[in-house]
Write a protein that holds these residues in place. Structure first.
Motif, PDB file in Angstrom:
ATOM      1  N   ARG A  68       0.801  -1.236   0.000  1.00  0.00           N
ATOM      2  CA  ARG A  68       0.000   0.000   0.000  1.00  0.00           C
ATOM      3  C   ARG A  68       0.826   1.274   0.000  1.00  0.00           C
ATOM      4  O   ARG A  68       0.391   2.292  -0.533  1.00  0.00           O
ATOM      5  CB  ARG A  68      -0.923   0.028   1.231  1.00  0.00           C
ATOM      6  CG  ARG A  68      -1.983  -1.049   1.221  1.00  0.00           C
ATOM      7  CD  ARG A  68      -2.884  -0.877   0.041  1.00  0.00           C
ATOM      8  NE  ARG A  68      -4.021  -1.780   0.103  1.00  0.00           N
ATOM      9  CZ  ARG A  68      -4.822  -2.024  -0.919  1.00  0.00           C
ATOM     10  NH1 ARG A  68      -4.605  -1.452  -2.073  1.00  0.00           N
ATOM     11  NH2 ARG A  68      -5.824  -2.846  -0.786  1.00  0.00           N
ATOM     12  N   CYS A  69       1.967   1.261   0.635  1.00  0.00           N
ATOM     13  CA  CYS A  69       2.727   2.500   0.813  1.00  0.00           C
ATOM     14  C   CYS A  69       3.756   2.721  -0.281  1.00  0.00           C
ATOM     15  O   CYS A  69       4.658   3.536  -0.131  1.00  0.00           O
ATOM     16  CB  CYS A  69       3.395   2.524   2.192  1.00  0.00           C
ATOM     17  SG  CYS A  69       2.200   2.397   3.529  1.00  0.00           S
ATOM     18  N   VAL A  70       3.653   1.983  -1.375  1.00  0.00           N
ATOM     19  CA  VAL A  70       4.591   2.182  -2.480  1.00  0.00           C
ATOM     20  C   VAL A  70       3.866   2.614  -3.753  1.00  0.00           C
ATOM     21  O   VAL A  70       4.420   2.601  -4.838  1.00  0.00           O
ATOM     22  CB  VAL A  70       5.428   0.903  -2.768  1.00  0.00           C
ATOM     23  CG1 VAL A  70       6.259   0.550  -1.552  1.00  0.00           C
ATOM     24  CG2 VAL A  70       4.528  -0.256  -3.155  1.00  0.00           C
ATOM     25  N   LYS A  71       2.607   2.999  -3.582  1.00  0.00           N
ATOM     26  CA  LYS A  71       1.822   3.373  -4.752  1.00  0.00           C
ATOM     27  C   LYS A  71       2.346   4.689  -5.351  1.00  0.00           C
ATOM     28  O   LYS A  71       2.409   4.839  -6.569  1.00  0.00           O
ATOM     29  CB  LYS A  71       0.356   3.534  -4.340  1.00  0.00           C
ATOM     30  CG  LYS A  71      -0.552   3.657  -5.541  1.00  0.00           C
ATOM     31  CD  LYS A  71      -1.986   3.959  -5.158  1.00  0.00           C
ATOM     32  CE  LYS A  71      -2.758   4.281  -6.421  1.00  0.00           C
ATOM     33  NZ  LYS A  71      -3.940   5.082  -6.158  1.00  0.00           N
ATOM     34  N   CYS A  72       2.697   5.630  -4.498  1.00  0.00           N
ATOM     35  CA  CYS A  72       3.082   6.973  -4.970  1.00  0.00           C
ATOM     36  C   CYS A  72       4.575   7.253  -4.807  1.00  0.00           C
ATOM     37  O   CYS A  72       5.096   8.177  -5.419  1.00  0.00           O
ATOM     38  CB  CYS A  72       2.304   8.027  -4.205  1.00  0.00           C
ATOM     39  SG  CYS A  72       0.547   7.661  -4.071  1.00  0.00           S
ATOM     40  N   HIS A  73       5.247   6.537  -3.925  1.00  0.00           N
ATOM     41  CA  HIS A  73       6.697   6.713  -3.727  1.00  0.00           C
ATOM     42  C   HIS A  73       7.241   5.382  -3.235  1.00  0.00           C
ATOM     43  O   HIS A  73       6.480   4.523  -2.796  1.00  0.00           O
ATOM     44  CB  HIS A  73       6.992   7.847  -2.735  1.00  0.00           C
ATOM     45  CG  HIS A  73       6.216   7.758  -1.445  1.00  0.00           C
ATOM     46  ND1 HIS A  73       6.507   6.855  -0.465  1.00  0.00           N
ATOM     47  CD2 HIS A  73       5.142   8.453  -1.002  1.00  0.00           C
ATOM     48  CE1 HIS A  73       5.662   7.009   0.536  1.00  0.00           C
ATOM     49  NE2 HIS A  73       4.805   7.966   0.235  1.00  0.00           N
ATOM     50  N   THR A  74       8.557   5.222  -3.268  1.00  0.00           N
ATOM     51  CA  THR A  74       9.143   3.944  -2.851  1.00  0.00           C
ATOM     52  C   THR A  74       9.209   3.874  -1.331  1.00  0.00           C
ATOM     53  O   THR A  74       8.966   4.856  -0.626  1.00  0.00           O
ATOM     54  CB  THR A  74      10.560   3.774  -3.431  1.00  0.00           C
ATOM     55  OG1 THR A  74      11.402   4.756  -2.827  1.00  0.00           O
ATOM     56  CG2 THR A  74      10.554   3.934  -4.941  1.00  0.00           C
ATOM     57  N   LYS A  89      -2.339  11.575   6.874  1.00  0.00           N
ATOM     58  CA  LYS A  89      -2.033  12.433   5.717  1.00  0.00           C
ATOM     59  C   LYS A  89      -1.972  11.597   4.432  1.00  0.00           C
ATOM     60  O   LYS A  89      -2.501  11.989   3.387  1.00  0.00           O
ATOM     61  CB  LYS A  89      -0.695  13.133   5.960  1.00  0.00           C
ATOM     62  CG  LYS A  89      -0.396  14.228   4.963  1.00  0.00           C
ATOM     63  CD  LYS A  89       0.902  14.944   5.325  1.00  0.00           C
ATOM     64  CE  LYS A  89       1.125  16.116   4.394  1.00  0.00           C
ATOM     65  NZ  LYS A  89       2.473  16.678   4.514  1.00  0.00           N
ATOM     66  N   MET A  90      -1.345  10.414   4.519  1.00  0.00           N
ATOM     67  CA  MET A  90      -1.242   9.541   3.335  1.00  0.00           C
ATOM     68  C   MET A  90      -2.614   8.993   2.957  1.00  0.00           C
ATOM     69  O   MET A  90      -2.967   8.904   1.780  1.00  0.00           O
ATOM     70  CB  MET A  90      -0.260   8.382   3.599  1.00  0.00           C
ATOM     71  CG  MET A  90       1.151   8.831   3.893  1.00  0.00           C
ATOM     72  SD  MET A  90       1.847   9.842   2.570  1.00  0.00           S
ATOM     73  CE  MET A  90       2.679  11.112   3.518  1.00  0.00           C
ATOM     74  N   LEU A  91      -3.413   8.633   3.994  1.00  0.00           N
ATOM     75  CA  LEU A  91      -4.764   8.106   3.759  1.00  0.00           C
ATOM     76  C   LEU A  91      -5.611   9.113   2.990  1.00  0.00           C
ATOM     77  O   LEU A  91      -6.387   8.749   2.111  1.00  0.00           O
ATOM     78  CB  LEU A  91      -5.420   7.787   5.115  1.00  0.00           C
ATOM     79  CG  LEU A  91      -6.897   7.382   5.106  1.00  0.00           C
ATOM     80  CD1 LEU A  91      -7.065   6.019   4.459  1.00  0.00           C
ATOM     81  CD2 LEU A  91      -7.455   7.350   6.522  1.00  0.00           C
ATOM     82  N   ARG A  92      -5.441  10.398   3.319  1.00  0.00           N
ATOM     83  CA  ARG A  92      -6.288  11.443   2.731  1.00  0.00           C
ATOM     84  C   ARG A  92      -5.861  11.869   1.347  1.00  0.00           C
ATOM     85  O   ARG A  92      -6.568  12.652   0.693  1.00  0.00           O
ATOM     86  CB  ARG A  92      -6.300  12.670   3.653  1.00  0.00           C
ATOM     87  CG  ARG A  92      -7.067  12.391   4.922  1.00  0.00           C
ATOM     88  CD  ARG A  92      -7.410  13.678   5.639  1.00  0.00           C
ATOM     89  NE  ARG A  92      -8.146  13.383   6.863  1.00  0.00           N
ATOM     90  CZ  ARG A  92      -7.938  13.993   8.025  1.00  0.00           C
ATOM     91  NH1 ARG A  92      -7.037  14.944   8.113  1.00  0.00           N
ATOM     92  NH2 ARG A  92      -8.646  13.665   9.073  1.00  0.00           N
ATOM     93  N   LYS A  93      -4.724  11.411   0.900  1.00  0.00           N
ATOM     94  CA  LYS A  93      -4.287  11.819  -0.439  1.00  0.00           C
ATOM     95  C   LYS A  93      -5.227  11.226  -1.485  1.00  0.00           C
ATOM     96  O   LYS A  93      -5.753  10.139  -1.302  1.00  0.00           O
ATOM     97  CB  LYS A  93      -2.846  11.348  -0.689  1.00  0.00           C
ATOM     98  CG  LYS A  93      -1.857  12.138   0.144  1.00  0.00           C
ATOM     99  CD  LYS A  93      -0.457  11.964  -0.315  1.00  0.00           C
ATOM    100  CE  LYS A  93       0.484  12.752   0.586  1.00  0.00           C
ATOM    101  NZ  LYS A  93       0.263  14.202   0.510  1.00  0.00           N
ATOM    102  N   PRO A  94      -5.423  11.934  -2.581  1.00  0.00           N
ATOM    103  CA  PRO A  94      -6.313  11.414  -3.619  1.00  0.00           C
ATOM    104  C   PRO A  94      -5.824  10.040  -4.101  1.00  0.00           C
ATOM    105  O   PRO A  94      -4.627   9.839  -4.246  1.00  0.00           O
ATOM    106  CB  PRO A  94      -6.200  12.442  -4.756  1.00  0.00           C
ATOM    107  CG  PRO A  94      -5.562  13.641  -4.159  1.00  0.00           C
ATOM    108  CD  PRO A  94      -4.817  13.212  -2.945  1.00  0.00           C
ATOM    109  N   ILE A  98      10.771  14.875   3.198  1.00  0.00           N
ATOM    110  CA  ILE A  98      10.271  15.928   2.319  1.00  0.00           C
ATOM    111  C   ILE A  98      10.050  17.225   3.108  1.00  0.00           C
ATOM    112  O   ILE A  98      10.537  18.284   2.727  1.00  0.00           O
ATOM    113  CB  ILE A  98       8.941  15.515   1.641  1.00  0.00           C
ATOM    114  CG1 ILE A  98       9.050  14.126   1.015  1.00  0.00           C
ATOM    115  CG2 ILE A  98       8.498  16.566   0.622  1.00  0.00           C
ATOM    116  CD1 ILE A  98       9.928  14.009  -0.190  1.00  0.00           C
ATOM    117  N   SER A  99       9.348  17.124   4.211  1.00  0.00           N
ATOM    118  CA  SER A  99       9.003  18.334   4.975  1.00  0.00           C
ATOM    119  C   SER A  99      10.098  18.741   5.945  1.00  0.00           C
ATOM    120  O   SER A  99      10.110  19.880   6.417  1.00  0.00           O
ATOM    121  CB  SER A  99       7.712  18.095   5.754  1.00  0.00           C
ATOM    122  OG  SER A  99       7.911  17.047   6.693  1.00  0.00           O
ATOM    123  N   GLY A 100      10.983  17.791   6.314  1.00  0.00           N
ATOM    124  CA  GLY A 100      11.993  18.100   7.314  1.00  0.00           C
ATOM    125  C   GLY A 100      11.436  18.148   8.722  1.00  0.00           C
ATOM    126  O   GLY A 100      12.128  18.539   9.667  1.00  0.00           O
TER     127      GLY A 100
END
Ligand code: HEC
Length: 119
Positions: free
Chosen positions: A52-58, A89-94, A73-75
């Motif tokens: 599930r957590c590799v759909k948008c980034h590795t 935050k990841m859950l809410r992404k489109p 990314i955000s630091g």
């Protein structure tokens, strides 16, 4: 003298980053974890994360956050008080295509790994 200080700093830095507790395999985009030492529950959670957590980034992004304690990314700090907010935050992404239960499993794994990384 300056060189000794630099050498000491580099040793301290590399040992700090090595974090013997995290079973990291591969590097870059192929970076992943070896779950063989995880508890059965955390193995199941890892099976969710690695799909599930590799759909948008590795997985590198997630592993670097755990290893360094800093979200790459955000630091922002990436510690046990922050994992739930990152999961949400990841859950809410489109098109995240995750259920709440899957995100909870992921957050539980992140917290477990943060404890491993401290060792
Ligand atoms: C729908 C796409 C998508 C999915 C699925 C996804 N992410 Fe992300 N992730 C992103 C994007 C986009 C960013 C870029 C920074 C941001 O928006 O937070 C990101 C950033 C991150 C960061 C760095 C955050 C920061 O502030 O630096 C971490 C850690 C992370 N994701 C972990 C995960 C985990 C763990 C999962 C599975 C529960 C996951 N991601 C699933 C899209 C996604």
């Amino acid at each position: 003298m300056g060189r000794i200080v630099v050498a000491f700093f580099l040793v301290a830095l590399s040992s700090g980053l090595a974090h013997a507790g995290l079973p990291i395999v591969g590097r870059g985009d192929a970076m992943r974890l070896d779950p063989s030492g995880f508890t059965p529950q955390m193995k199941a959670n890892y099976d969710i994360v690695r799909v599930r957590c590799v759909k948008c980034h590795t997985l590198e992004r997630t592993i670097v956050a755990i290893k360094t304690g800093v979200a790459p990314i955000s630091g922002q700090p990436f510690d046990r008080s922050a994992t739930k907010a990152y999961g949400v935050k990841m859950l809410r992404k489109p098109d995240s295509n995750m259920s709440k239960a899957e995100v909870k499993a992921a957050v539980d794994l992140l917290n477990y790994l943060l404890i491993q990384a401290e060792r």
